[in-house]
Design a protein around this motif. Structure first.
Motif, PDB file in Angstrom:
ATOM      1  N   CYS A  10       1.207  -1.019  -0.110  1.00 51.48           N
ATOM      2  CA  CYS A  10      -0.134   0.110   0.255  1.00 51.48           C
ATOM      3  C   CYS A  10       0.407   1.346  -0.308  1.00 51.48           C
ATOM      4  CB  CYS A  10      -0.855   0.142   1.430  1.00 51.48           C
ATOM      5  SG  CYS A  10      -2.273   1.290   1.607  1.00 51.48           S
ATOM      6  N   VAL A  11       0.521   2.537  -0.484  1.00 53.34           N
ATOM      7  CA  VAL A  11       1.422   3.895  -0.989  1.00 53.34           C
ATOM      8  C   VAL A  11       0.288   4.583  -0.323  1.00 53.34           C
ATOM      9  CG1 VAL A  11       2.846   2.896  -2.857  1.00 53.34           C
ATOM     10  CG2 VAL A  11       0.469   3.559  -3.374  1.00 53.34           C
ATOM     11  N   GLY A  12      -0.995   4.186  -0.110  1.00 54.40           N
ATOM     12  CA  GLY A  12      -1.562   5.322   1.211  1.00 54.40           C
ATOM     13  C   GLY A  12      -1.878   6.388  -0.046  1.00 54.40           C
ATOM     14  N   GLY A  13      -2.455   5.598  -1.337  1.00 54.74           N
ATOM     15  CA  GLY A  13      -3.366   6.341  -2.603  1.00 54.74           C
ATOM     16  C   GLY A  13      -4.323   6.613  -2.232  1.00 54.74           C
ATOM     17  N   VAL A  17     -10.386   4.468  -0.312  1.00 49.49           N
ATOM     18  CA  VAL A  17     -11.502   4.620   0.294  1.00 49.49           C
ATOM     19  C   VAL A  17     -12.864   6.323  -0.221  1.00 49.49           C
ATOM     20  CG1 VAL A  17     -11.773   6.650   2.186  1.00 49.49           C
ATOM     21  CG2 VAL A  17      -9.260   4.406   2.510  1.00 49.49           C
ATOM     22  N   LEU A  18     -11.934   6.127  -1.063  1.00 47.59           N
ATOM     23  CA  LEU A  18     -12.994   7.296  -2.152  1.00 47.59           C
ATOM     24  C   LEU A  18     -14.049   6.318  -2.691  1.00 47.59           C
ATOM     25  CD1 LEU A  18     -10.365   9.515  -4.207  1.00 47.59           C
ATOM     26  CD2 LEU A  18     -12.285   9.595  -2.222  1.00 47.59           C
ATOM     27  N   ALA A  19     -13.924   5.190  -3.054  1.00 49.54           N
ATOM     28  CA  ALA A  19     -14.196   3.993  -4.358  1.00 49.54           C
ATOM     29  C   ALA A  19     -15.116   3.551  -3.343  1.00 49.54           C
ATOM     30  CB  ALA A  19     -13.731   3.008  -4.720  1.00 49.54           C
ATOM     31  N   PHE A  24     -12.992   0.391   3.106  1.00 44.74           N
ATOM     32  CA  PHE A  24     -12.062   0.795   3.616  1.00 44.74           C
ATOM     33  C   PHE A  24     -11.716   1.764   4.070  1.00 44.74           C
ATOM     34  CE2 PHE A  24     -11.968  -1.396  -0.555  1.00 44.74           C
ATOM     35  CZ  PHE A  24     -11.360  -2.500  -0.303  1.00 44.74           C
ATOM     36  N   ASP A  25     -10.242   1.778   5.078  1.00 51.00           N
ATOM     37  CA  ASP A  25     -10.131   3.572   5.477  1.00 51.00           C
ATOM     38  C   ASP A  25      -8.917   3.633   5.557  1.00 51.00           C
ATOM     39  OD1 ASP A  25     -10.645   5.231   6.887  1.00 51.00           O
ATOM     40  OD2 ASP A  25     -11.353   4.939   8.717  1.00 51.00           O
ATOM     41  N   GLN A  26      -8.293   4.151   6.173  1.00 44.74           N
ATOM     42  CA  GLN A  26      -6.602   4.727   5.748  1.00 44.74           C
ATOM     43  C   GLN A  26      -6.205   4.886   7.435  1.00 44.74           C
ATOM     44  OE1 GLN A  26      -6.864   7.594   2.804  1.00 44.74           O
ATOM     45  NE2 GLN A  26      -4.816   6.501   2.362  1.00 44.74           N
ATOM     46  N   ARG A  27      -5.006   4.781   7.939  1.00 41.60           N
ATOM     47  CA  ARG A  27      -4.139   4.704   9.131  1.00 41.60           C
ATOM     48  C   ARG A  27      -3.921   6.572   8.929  1.00 41.60           C
ATOM     49  NH1 ARG A  27       0.111  -0.392   9.620  1.00 41.60           N
ATOM     50  NH2 ARG A  27       0.888   1.005   8.473  1.00 41.60           N
ATOM     51  N   VAL A  33      -3.548   1.352   4.372  1.00 45.51           N
ATOM     52  CA  VAL A  33      -5.044   1.461   3.685  1.00 45.51           C
ATOM     53  C   VAL A  33      -5.576  -0.070   5.267  1.00 45.51           C
ATOM     54  CG1 VAL A  33      -4.860  -1.568   3.105  1.00 45.51           C
ATOM     55  CG2 VAL A  33      -6.618   0.003   2.666  1.00 45.51           C
ATOM     56  N   VAL A  34      -6.390   0.240   5.532  1.00 43.06           N
ATOM     57  CA  VAL A  34      -7.567  -0.553   6.807  1.00 43.06           C
ATOM     58  C   VAL A  34      -8.198  -1.114   6.225  1.00 43.06           C
ATOM     59  CG1 VAL A  34      -8.163  -0.357   9.286  1.00 43.06           C
ATOM     60  CG2 VAL A  34      -6.289   1.378   8.450  1.00 43.06           C
TER      61      VAL A  34
END
Length: 64
Positions: A10-13, A17-19, A24-27, A33-34
């Protein structure tokens, strides 16, 4: 459907989350990705497939 994520790739793009923010979430600290659920309901399957397709690092695996 089952979902697996590779946090190492994961590169944190944030495209996942947008889709599909229901799945999905992000730390906060690094954007990685979470996965909120690894077995989403049928109503979310199309969103999850789109999230996987949009992932720039190919870090999301969808198992049908």
């Amino acid at each position: 459907m089952r979902i697996e994520v590779d946090k190492e790739k994961c590169v944190g793009g944030g495209q996942c989350v947008l889709a599909a923010s229901e799945v999905f979430d992000q730390r906060d600290e690094d954007g990685v990705v979470v996965l909120l659920t690894d077995a989403p309901g049928a109503e979310l399957h199309e969103k999850v497939r789109r999230a996987a397709a949009l992932c720039p690092a190919v870090a999301i695996r969808v198992i049908e």
